[in-house]
Scaffold this motif. Structure first.
Motif, PDB file in Angstrom:
ATOM      1  N   ILE A 183       0.887  -1.218  -0.136  1.00 27.85           N
ATOM      2  CA  ILE A 183      -0.008   0.011   0.195  1.00 27.85           C
ATOM      3  C   ILE A 183       0.809   1.050   0.080  1.00 27.85           C
ATOM      4  O   ILE A 183       0.982   1.949   0.953  1.00 27.85           O
ATOM      5  CB  ILE A 183      -0.909   0.012   1.189  1.00 27.85           C
ATOM      6  N   ASN A 184       1.229   1.660  -1.210  1.00 28.90           N
ATOM      7  CA  ASN A 184       2.077   2.667  -1.350  1.00 28.90           C
ATOM      8  C   ASN A 184       1.232   4.009  -1.610  1.00 28.90           C
ATOM      9  O   ASN A 184       0.261   4.019  -2.238  1.00 28.90           O
ATOM     10  CB  ASN A 184       3.004   2.700  -2.698  1.00 28.90           C
ATOM     11  N   MET A 185       1.618   5.155  -0.951  1.00 29.65           N
ATOM     12  CA  MET A 185       0.687   6.657  -0.961  1.00 29.65           C
ATOM     13  C   MET A 185       1.474   7.197  -1.993  1.00 29.65           C
ATOM     14  O   MET A 185       2.574   6.801  -2.579  1.00 29.65           O
ATOM     15  CB  MET A 185       0.911   7.091   0.471  1.00 29.65           C
ATOM     16  N   PRO A 186       0.715   8.365  -2.571  1.00 29.44           N
ATOM     17  CA  PRO A 186       1.443   9.147  -3.166  1.00 29.44           C
ATOM     18  C   PRO A 186       2.538   9.647  -2.897  1.00 29.44           C
ATOM     19  O   PRO A 186       3.050   9.951  -1.775  1.00 29.44           O
ATOM     20  CB  PRO A 186       0.146  10.269  -3.540  1.00 29.44           C
ATOM     21  N   GLY A 187       3.538   9.952  -4.023  1.00 28.91           N
ATOM     22  CA  GLY A 187       4.953  10.151  -3.699  1.00 28.91           C
ATOM     23  C   GLY A 187       5.119  11.613  -2.863  1.00 28.91           C
ATOM     24  O   GLY A 187       5.987  11.836  -2.135  1.00 28.91           O
ATOM     25  N   SER A 188       4.224  12.422  -3.000  1.00 25.05           N
ATOM     26  CA  SER A 188       4.282  13.886  -2.205  1.00 25.05           C
ATOM     27  C   SER A 188       4.249  13.594  -0.974  1.00 25.05           C
ATOM     28  O   SER A 188       4.661  14.609  -0.307  1.00 25.05           O
ATOM     29  CB  SER A 188       3.213  14.772  -2.787  1.00 25.05           C
ATOM     30  N   ILE A 189       3.452  12.784  -0.426  1.00 24.87           N
ATOM     31  CA  ILE A 189       3.189  12.442   1.028  1.00 24.87           C
ATOM     32  C   ILE A 189       4.449  12.149   1.830  1.00 24.87           C
ATOM     33  O   ILE A 189       4.834  12.706   2.618  1.00 24.87           O
ATOM     34  CB  ILE A 189       2.137  11.460   1.351  1.00 24.87           C
ATOM     35  N   TYR A 190       5.303  11.147   1.201  1.00 26.73           N
ATOM     36  CA  TYR A 190       6.655  11.055   1.514  1.00 26.73           C
ATOM     37  C   TYR A 190       7.460  12.248   1.651  1.00 26.73           C
ATOM     38  O   TYR A 190       8.462  12.523   2.772  1.00 26.73           O
ATOM     39  CB  TYR A 190       7.178   9.734   0.658  1.00 26.73           C
ATOM     40  N   VAL A 191       7.453  13.000   0.501  1.00 32.82           N
ATOM     41  CA  VAL A 191       8.242  14.034   0.408  1.00 32.82           C
ATOM     42  C   VAL A 191       8.031  14.992   1.471  1.00 32.82           C
ATOM     43  O   VAL A 191       8.887  15.528   2.161  1.00 32.82           O
ATOM     44  CB  VAL A 191       7.999  14.981  -1.085  1.00 32.82           C
ATOM     45  N   ILE A 192       6.801  15.391   1.929  1.00 33.86           N
ATOM     46  CA  ILE A 192       6.616  16.524   2.901  1.00 33.86           C
ATOM     47  C   ILE A 192       6.985  15.882   4.274  1.00 33.86           C
ATOM     48  O   ILE A 192       7.634  16.425   5.071  1.00 33.86           O
ATOM     49  CB  ILE A 192       4.964  16.363   3.039  1.00 33.86           C
ATOM     50  N   TRP A 193       6.686  14.685   4.619  1.00 36.17           N
ATOM     51  CA  TRP A 193       7.310  14.034   5.723  1.00 36.17           C
ATOM     52  C   TRP A 193       8.760  13.983   5.826  1.00 36.17           C
ATOM     53  O   TRP A 193       9.400  14.281   6.820  1.00 36.17           O
ATOM     54  CB  TRP A 193       6.646  12.433   6.068  1.00 36.17           C
ATOM     55  N   HIS A 194       9.508  13.682   4.788  1.00 31.75           N
ATOM     56  CA  HIS A 194      11.124  13.471   4.785  1.00 31.75           C
ATOM     57  C   HIS A 194      11.468  15.064   4.882  1.00 31.75           C
ATOM     58  O   HIS A 194      12.367  15.241   5.671  1.00 31.75           O
ATOM     59  CB  HIS A 194      11.419  12.960   3.439  1.00 31.75           C
ATOM     60  N   LEU A 195      10.836  16.024   4.412  1.00 28.35           N
ATOM     61  CA  LEU A 195      11.245  17.362   4.488  1.00 28.35           C
ATOM     62  C   LEU A 195      10.988  17.894   6.091  1.00 28.35           C
ATOM     63  O   LEU A 195      11.986  18.457   6.707  1.00 28.35           O
ATOM     64  CB  LEU A 195      10.675  18.234   3.880  1.00 28.35           C
ATOM     65  N   ALA A 196      10.202  17.340   6.799  1.00 30.87           N
ATOM     66  CA  ALA A 196      10.146  17.749   8.070  1.00 30.87           C
ATOM     67  C   ALA A 196      11.093  17.077   9.011  1.00 30.87           C
ATOM     68  O   ALA A 196      11.718  17.727   9.920  1.00 30.87           O
ATOM     69  CB  ALA A 196       8.394  17.403   8.664  1.00 30.87           C
TER      70      ALA A 196
END
Length: 526
Positions: free
Chosen positions: A329-342
């Motif tokens: 269950i992969n989420m849209p890539g932008s979700i990971y980018v936001i969390w990784h930035l935080a």
């Protein structure tokens, strides 16, 4: 209204437990990676298989245990690893208590966790026992998370470590908090341990108190340390590097203060005993033997192994945030980018603002969390194949985030900027927690549609398709209430203690850097 110690803990526990309970109710049977293996192990412990003989039971490893027939899942999975297929094809757990012998990949693991969650599975096989076992894991995790929050509010004037807590508790962590799997409780134990160690070792908690270190911190650190040592073999590595990071270079005054406390010596001894026992159990029952299933067909060179691991690290960083179910269950890539930035912001600014000793400690935590697992995967690649998952590193990575936030609190950000950072992360990461559950529920309900065909109707979790035994509305409502409660708490608690200086002296609780007071006044006016 003012929040005191137990009242604040209870509110935080309720918020975290509602969030975790939403995942526990929404997932299908065997809805998280290897859950059926852990359910078999847990039920087997209460059937007398406390330390079963190692055998070639599952994937070249594991052991055989006796389990109620109602908990058995078919060997052939119908929806796992198939994101477009709903969970409606899978059989539900039944109430048949007939004991059958079955292999489990978790058969060689330390029995402690399984004794904790196994009784409901033995007495009430079926959904009742499964949900209760998930709730037991979730309640234990929520208790540790709430303890971490109370510790931050009690012992840190600016409370910037709340930012680290928000980023450390990823959706993947919450997913496993609500599953029958020791990895979830291991992650929560990491949060509790690192949050307690900072004021115990680096702060002034109990420094001016003849009674010694506060009981609250000793209980949180000791309980978390015992859990981290016992739940999975990797916890021993994380404990070792936590000790290196926090106690080297040695601070004689800190060691003298801790060793001078009878209670502290008992807790240190308990953690050491748990670690020795866990290590001995893993050796005696071959708990680190992962079998041969994941090995490649032919041996590869070290250089190839290194390149493969570097390439797969992108997947690992996504798994740390949230690749749910059976990693399908992969989420849209932008979700990971936001969390990784935080997370990256906390880490980078922690390094930038920290003194050399802060960087040393942060480096040791990173080596333990990332360096050692990566090196072991590289060195034993031909023996095990690629078996590392991002969630395995979370029990130590939570410490990296919490400690990085502490560096910012001690060395860098002014009070107003710290409060703004906490609130910015609050409105950034909590919506992702909601989206994560909704996304997983949609996948289980009807399978994830192609991105080009996604619309409002397809993203509605209450539509037609598979639904959990309690219905889909209840877990969604639980998560919303839990997130709202956590948001309210953190928003109010993000006001630094020093902001209370404007209050009349008679209206303020006494402050001594928050040190050495169990049950002290904790929060600001609301």
């Amino acid at each position: 209204m003012r929040l005191r110690g137990f009242r604040l803990w209870l509110l935080a526990f309720s918020a975290f437990f509602l969030m975790i309970g939403a995942w526990a109710l929404s997932a299908p049977y065997d809805g998280s990676a290897d859950e059926h293996d852990h359910i078999y192990r847990a039920a087997g412990v209460w059937s007398g298989d406390i330390a079963p003989r190692p055998a070639d039971a599952v994937r070249g490893s594991g052991a055989f245990v006796h389990v109620p027939r109602g908990l058995i899942v078919p060997d052939e999975m119908c929806w796992q690893f198939k994101p477009a297929v709903s969970a409606s094809c899978a059989p539900e757990p039944g109430s048949d208590r007939t004991s059958v012998r079955v292999g489990t990949g978790a058969g060689r693991y330390h029995p402690g966790y399984y004794a904790l969650v196994g009784l409901p599975l033995k007495l009430w096989p079926g959904w009742s026992g499964v949900i209760l076992a998930r709730f037991i894991t979730g309640a234990a995790a929520a208790a540790l998370l709430a303890g971490a929050l109370v510790t931050i509010v009690t012992y840190f004037r600016r409370r910037l470590m709340l930012a680290g807590l928000l980023v450390a508790v990823t959706p993947m962590a919450v997913h496993f908090f609500g599953a029958v799997n020791p990895n979830g409780l291991e992650i929560a134990a990491g949060v509790g341990l690192f949050t307690a160690l900072v004021p115990l070792v680096l702060g002034r908690a109990g420094a001016d108190d003849d009674a010694g270190p506060p009981t609250w911190l000793l209980v949180l650190a000791g309980t978390s340390g015992i859990l981290l040592a016992s739940l999975r073999p990797t916890g021993l590595i994380y404990l070792l590097f936590a000790a290196i990071a926090f106690f080297m270079p040695l601070r004689r005054d800190t060691l003298a203060r801790l060793w001078g406390s009878v209670a502290a010596r008992w807790w240190i001894g308990a953690v050491a005993f748990a670690a020795v026992f866990a290590a001995g159990y893993a050796v005696a029952f071959k708990g680190t033997d992962l079998g041969s299933t994941f090995r490649g067909g032919a041996a590869i060179e070290r250089g190839q192994a290194a390149l493969i691991i570097v390439e797969l690290w992108g997947e690992l960083t996504e798994q740390i945030v949230g690749v749910f179910g059976w990693l399908d269950i992969n989420m849209p890539g932008s979700i990971y980018v936001i969390w990784h930035l935080a997370a990256g912001a906390l880490l980078v600014f922690g390094i930038a603002f920290g003194h050399w000793i802060d960087r040393w400690r942060l480096s040791m935590l990173l080596v333990g969390a990332v360096g050692v697992p990566t090196f072991m995967q590289f060195w034993f690649f031909n023996d095990t194949g690629f078996v590392t998952q991002g969630r395995y590193m979370l029990p130590a990575l939570v410490g990296v985030m919490i400690f990085a936030a502490w560096i910012l609190e001690e060395r860098g950000l002014p009070e107003r900027a710290g409060r703004s950072l906490i609130r910015l992360l609050l409105v950034t990461v909590l919506p992702i927690q909601l989206f994560s559950l909704l996304w997983a529920m949609i996948r289980w309900r009807s399978g994830l549609p192609d991105y080009g065909k996604i619309g409002i109707v397809s993203l509605w979790p209450l539509g037609r398709g598979w639904h959990p035994v309690t219905g889909s509305a209840l877990p969604v409502l639980m998560l919303i209430i839990g997130l709202a409660g956590l948001a309210w708490l953190v928003w109010r608690l993000s006001v630094p203690m020093v902001a209370a200086a404007a209050e009349p002296a008679a209206d303020r609780p006494e402050q001594d850097d928050g040190a050495g007071r169990d049950g002290a006044e904790l929060a600001t006016s609301t």
